[in-house]
Structure formats: structure tokens, C-alpha cells
Scaffold this active site. Structure first.
Site, PDB file in Angstrom:
ATOM      1  N   TRP A  46      28.069  36.498  35.534  1.00 62.49           N
ATOM      2  CA  TRP A  46      27.656  36.522  34.017  1.00 62.49           C
ATOM      3  C   TRP A  46      26.747  35.460  33.568  1.00 62.49           C
ATOM      4  CZ3 TRP A  46      32.415  40.548  31.456  1.00 62.49           C
ATOM      5  CH2 TRP A  46      32.304  41.512  31.969  1.00 62.49           C
TER       6      TRP A  46
HETATM    7 FE1  SF4 Z   1      30.833  33.944  36.911  1.00 61.09          FE
HETATM    8 FE2  SF4 Z   1      32.514  32.498  36.741  1.00 61.09          FE
HETATM    9 FE3  SF4 Z   1      31.790  33.954  34.857  1.00 61.09          FE
HETATM   10 FE4  SF4 Z   1      32.828  34.801  37.159  1.00 61.09          FE
HETATM   11  S1  SF4 Z   1      33.942  33.789  35.800  1.00 61.09           S
HETATM   12  S2  SF4 Z   1      31.221  35.517  36.036  1.00 61.09           S
HETATM   13  S3  SF4 Z   1      31.269  33.172  38.677  1.00 61.09           S
HETATM   14  S4  SF4 Z   1      30.709  31.936  35.373  1.00 61.09           S
END
Ligand code: SF4
Ligand code: SF4
Length: 150
Positions: A46
Site C-alpha cells: 500500500w
Molecule cells: Fe507496504 Fe510496509 Fe505498508 Fe506493508 S506496512 S503495505 S509493506 S508500506
């Protein structure tokens, strides 16, 4: 850009695994390299950077959005629960540095109203450039904050 883990810095604590809303941070357990986190599906990232802010080892890297950090920069971000802030440090390609902090926004568990409790937007609101429930929910009645040159 999705996140990626530097295995040389990762100590396998698992904090990124616990916080990832997309459930794509996983731990490997290789005999050679030991317990290390890795992003199993970058396409489903995300780009929320929750893992980056949570990692105590600064082991997770990403590229900041171009509107605040042009290409070829180095970005470090950390969620400091002691000071209740998220700290950002940017090193630009010309070696200029910028540091700024935002307060951590906390919301009491169960205090967020579900989508079905809101009224449907009117035709006029659909045609507006504003997001749903903006400015009230963004608390941006006086306009959004803008970055200033360091
Ligand atoms: Fe991407 Fe990190 Fe968010 Fe998971 S926590 S969706 S790996 S940015
Ligand atoms: Fe490794 Fe950082 Fe994830 Fe901990 S939070 S497992 S140190 S990448």
C-alpha cells in the site's frame, strides 16, 4: 515505490510483520542468514510506510513521493513512541538535508464511525474536487498545510 528490507540491518524482530495492513511482510528463517523480514508481494504494497516507521533498525527502505523528495534522495523515517512523533529525515542528491516531525495521531479503539453511518454525498459533492467528508475529517477548514523550502 514498495518497501524493501536490507537483510544486513534486519534483526528479525517481526515488528513490520505485525503492523503491515497488507500482510505482505513475512519472516524467512534461513540457516544461512537467520530470521529476516522481506516483502513477499511488492505489487500489493500500500506504500503506507507503517513498516518503515516501526522498524527500530532502519532496515526498511523506500522511495519518498516525488512531491516532497525528488529522485535520488535518501529518506529515513521513524515512529518515536516516547516523544509521540513521526520523524522524517531527507538527504537530497545535492547533500542538502531536511528534518521534520509530525505528531502521532491516535484514535480511541472503536471510536471511528463505519462508512454506512455517513450520508451519501449529494450530486454537488460528487462533482467537487474535495474528498469525501473533507474538510471536516481532514480538519483542513483553513486549507491544507504546505511545505516550505528549507
Ligand atoms: Fe507496504 Fe510496509 Fe505498508 Fe506493508 S506496512 S503495505 S509493506 S508500506
Ligand atoms: Fe527486520 Fe525491521 Fe522488520 Fe524488525 S521491523 S523484522 S528489524 S525489517
Amino acid at each position: 515505490m514498495p518497501t524493501f528490507v536490507d537483510p544486513n540491518k534486519c534483526d528479525g524482530c517481526g515488528k513490520c510483520v505485525d503492523i503491515c495492513p497488507s500482510d505482505i511482510m513475512h519472516l524467512s528463517n534461513s540457516i544461512v542468514s537467520g530470521r529476516k523480514a522481506f516483502n513477499i508481494e511488492p505489487n500489493y504494497c500500500w506504500e503506507c510506510y507503517s513498516c518503515v516507521k516501526e522498524c527500530p533498525q532502519h532496515a526498511i527502505d523506500m522511495r519518498g513521493y516525488a512531491d516532497f523528495a525528488p529522485l535520488n534522495h535518501k529518506l529515513t523515517v521513524l515512529r518515536d513512541k516516547e516523544k509521540n512523533v513521526v520523524s522524517w529525515k531527507i538527504k537530497y542528491r545535492n547533500d542538502m538535508k531536511n528534518e521534520f516531525q509530525f505528531p502521532i495521531r491516535t484514535t480511541a479503539w472503536g471510536s471511528i464511525s463505519p462508512p454506512q453511518s455517513f450520508q451519501n454525498p449529494s450530486d454537488e459533492e460528487f462533482r467537487s474536487q474535495l474528498l469525501a467528508h473533507e474538510p471536516g475529517y481532514l480538519k483542513s477548514e483553513r486549507g491544507l498545510a504546505t511545505a516550505t523550502k528549507p
